[in-house]
Design a protein around this motif. Structure first.
Motif, PDB file in Angstrom:
ATOM      1  N   THR A 146      51.673  18.313  26.009  1.00 31.74           N
ATOM      2  CA  THR A 146      51.257  20.150  27.075  1.00 31.74           C
ATOM      3  C   THR A 146      49.679  19.421  26.840  1.00 31.74           C
ATOM      4  OG1 THR A 146      53.158  21.036  26.545  1.00 31.74           O
ATOM      5  CG2 THR A 146      51.083  22.451  26.867  1.00 31.74           C
ATOM      6  N   VAL A 147      49.535  20.257  27.873  1.00 36.31           N
ATOM      7  CA  VAL A 147      48.095  20.084  28.292  1.00 36.31           C
ATOM      8  C   VAL A 147      47.472  21.535  28.989  1.00 36.31           C
ATOM      9  CG1 VAL A 147      45.574  18.904  28.932  1.00 36.31           C
ATOM     10  CG2 VAL A 147      47.209  17.417  28.396  1.00 36.31           C
ATOM     11  N   THR A 148      46.282  22.667  28.318  1.00 38.90           N
ATOM     12  CA  THR A 148      46.265  23.297  29.028  1.00 38.90           C
ATOM     13  C   THR A 148      45.007  23.037  29.611  1.00 38.90           C
ATOM     14  OG1 THR A 148      47.369  24.416  27.157  1.00 38.90           O
ATOM     15  CG2 THR A 148      46.198  26.027  28.441  1.00 38.90           C
ATOM     16  N   SER A 149      45.018  23.939  30.690  1.00 39.64           N
ATOM     17  CA  SER A 149      43.478  23.714  31.525  1.00 39.64           C
ATOM     18  C   SER A 149      42.413  25.183  30.615  1.00 39.64           C
ATOM     19  CB  SER A 149      43.616  24.737  33.076  1.00 39.64           C
ATOM     20  OG  SER A 149      43.833  25.708  32.784  1.00 39.64           O
ATOM     21  N   PHE A 150      41.297  24.693  30.667  1.00 39.32           N
ATOM     22  CA  PHE A 150      40.352  25.533  30.844  1.00 39.32           C
ATOM     23  C   PHE A 150      40.490  26.887  31.666  1.00 39.32           C
ATOM     24  CE2 PHE A 150      38.236  22.039  29.032  1.00 39.32           C
ATOM     25  CZ  PHE A 150      38.186  22.360  27.434  1.00 39.32           C
ATOM     26  N   ASP A 151      39.960  28.281  31.649  1.00 39.38           N
ATOM     27  CA  ASP A 151      40.436  29.401  32.321  1.00 39.38           C
ATOM     28  C   ASP A 151      39.674  29.234  33.662  1.00 39.38           C
ATOM     29  OD1 ASP A 151      40.416  30.944  30.349  1.00 39.38           O
ATOM     30  OD2 ASP A 151      38.817  31.784  29.877  1.00 39.38           O
ATOM     31  N   PHE A 152      40.754  29.791  34.917  1.00 41.77           N
ATOM     32  CA  PHE A 152      40.082  30.551  35.907  1.00 41.77           C
ATOM     33  C   PHE A 152      40.236  32.278  35.479  1.00 41.77           C
ATOM     34  CE2 PHE A 152      44.993  30.515  35.474  1.00 41.77           C
ATOM     35  CZ  PHE A 152      45.242  31.807  36.228  1.00 41.77           C
ATOM     36  N   ILE A 153      39.679  32.794  36.708  1.00 42.00           N
ATOM     37  CA  ILE A 153      39.438  34.130  36.107  1.00 42.00           C
ATOM     38  C   ILE A 153      40.260  34.588  37.802  1.00 42.00           C
ATOM     39  CG2 ILE A 153      37.644  36.372  36.443  1.00 42.00           C
ATOM     40  CD1 ILE A 153      35.742  34.121  35.157  1.00 42.00           C
ATOM     41  N   LEU A 154      40.932  35.511  37.930  1.00 38.28           N
ATOM     42  CA  LEU A 154      41.915  36.283  38.409  1.00 38.28           C
ATOM     43  C   LEU A 154      41.229  37.531  38.476  1.00 38.28           C
ATOM     44  CD1 LEU A 154      44.074  36.467  40.522  1.00 38.28           C
ATOM     45  CD2 LEU A 154      45.530  37.519  38.325  1.00 38.28           C
ATOM     46  N   ALA A 155      40.209  38.121  39.789  1.00 34.62           N
ATOM     47  CA  ALA A 155      39.652  38.736  39.969  1.00 34.62           C
ATOM     48  C   ALA A 155      40.383  40.503  40.209  1.00 34.62           C
ATOM     49  CB  ALA A 155      38.589  38.618  40.612  1.00 34.62           C
ATOM     50  N   VAL A 156      41.172  41.025  40.322  1.00 31.40           N
ATOM     51  CA  VAL A 156      41.854  42.212  40.646  1.00 31.40           C
ATOM     52  C   VAL A 156      40.851  43.046  41.011  1.00 31.40           C
ATOM     53  CG1 VAL A 156      43.620  43.452  40.675  1.00 31.40           C
ATOM     54  CG2 VAL A 156      43.800  40.567  39.266  1.00 31.40           C
ATOM     55  N   CYS A 157      40.996  44.070  42.058  1.00 35.43           N
ATOM     56  CA  CYS A 157      40.424  44.822  42.552  1.00 35.43           C
ATOM     57  C   CYS A 157      40.926  45.596  42.686  1.00 35.43           C
ATOM     58  CB  CYS A 157      39.126  45.100  43.832  1.00 35.43           C
ATOM     59  SG  CYS A 157      40.233  44.046  45.741  1.00 35.43           S
ATOM     60  N   ASN A 158      40.910  47.360  43.525  1.00 34.67           N
ATOM     61  CA  ASN A 158      41.659  48.279  43.555  1.00 34.67           C
ATOM     62  C   ASN A 158      42.224  48.560  45.055  1.00 34.67           C
ATOM     63  OD1 ASN A 158      42.777  50.785  43.178  1.00 34.67           O
ATOM     64  ND2 ASN A 158      40.638  52.269  43.037  1.00 34.67           N
ATOM     65  N   PHE A 159      43.746  49.054  44.446  1.00 28.28           N
ATOM     66  CA  PHE A 159      44.333  49.113  46.025  1.00 28.28           C
ATOM     67  C   PHE A 159      43.847  50.238  46.167  1.00 28.28           C
ATOM     68  CE2 PHE A 159      48.112  50.568  47.922  1.00 28.28           C
ATOM     69  CZ  PHE A 159      48.210  50.431  48.713  1.00 28.28           C
ATOM     70  N   ARG A 160      43.240  50.423  47.272  1.00 26.55           N
ATOM     71  CA  ARG A 160      42.304  52.050  48.075  1.00 26.55           C
ATOM     72  C   ARG A 160      44.259  52.910  48.241  1.00 26.55           C
ATOM     73  NH1 ARG A 160      38.162  51.419  45.287  1.00 26.55           N
ATOM     74  NH2 ARG A 160      36.676  49.231  46.710  1.00 26.55           N
ATOM     75  N   GLY A 161      45.110  52.410  48.739  1.00 26.42           N
ATOM     76  CA  GLY A 161      46.038  53.854  49.219  1.00 26.42           C
ATOM     77  C   GLY A 161      46.742  54.179  48.122  1.00 26.42           C
ATOM     78  N   ASN A 162      46.511  54.078  46.771  1.00 35.51           N
ATOM     79  CA  ASN A 162      46.829  55.338  45.435  1.00 35.51           C
ATOM     80  C   ASN A 162      45.879  56.304  45.697  1.00 35.51           C
ATOM     81  OD1 ASN A 162      48.966  53.342  45.208  1.00 35.51           O
ATOM     82  ND2 ASN A 162      48.278  52.600  43.634  1.00 35.51           N
TER      83      ASN A 162
END
Length: 111
Positions: free
Chosen positions: A95-111
């Motif tokens: 097994t080989v694991t990558s270094f980080d990526f970032i999942l940048a989640v912004c607010n859904f305006r419908g709530n």
């Protein structure tokens, strides 16, 4: 489906790729190209994301044509803020694991 193309690193740590998403998205995927690693033929992949709360979401990914396809779920994008993810590639019992990526989640305006 919205497909985003991005780079991911396995050999050396670099500035993490940032993938933008909206809270609750389930139709967003990222097609990663490994910049410094040739994916073995027949390899399998999974991803792991640590959300801002510390909760970890995991799932399987697809390896095809030397690229890794990760489809995010509603659970993956549930928390607003930066989640840090990695991809694990497995082949022949190794097994080989990558270094980080970032999942940048912004607010859904419908709530």
């Amino acid at each position: 489906m919205v497909t985003v193309k991005s780079i991911i690193n396995f050999v050396s740590q670099a500035v993490p790729s940032i993938i933008s998403a909206v809270q609750g998205d389930s139709g967003r995927e990222v097609l990663f190209t490994a910049s410094d690693f040739k994916l073995p033929s027949g390899a399998t992949a999974e991803y792991h994301i640590r959300q801002p709360s510390g909760n970890v979401e995991s799932g399987s990914a697809t390896v095809e044509d030397g690229k890794i396809l990760v489809g995010f779920t509603e659970d993956d994008t549930a928390e607003i803020g930066d989640s840090y993810g990695q991809v694990q590639i497995s082949s022949g019992g190794l097994t080989v694991t990558s270094f980080d990526f970032i999942l940048a989640v912004c607010n859904f305006r419908g709530n």
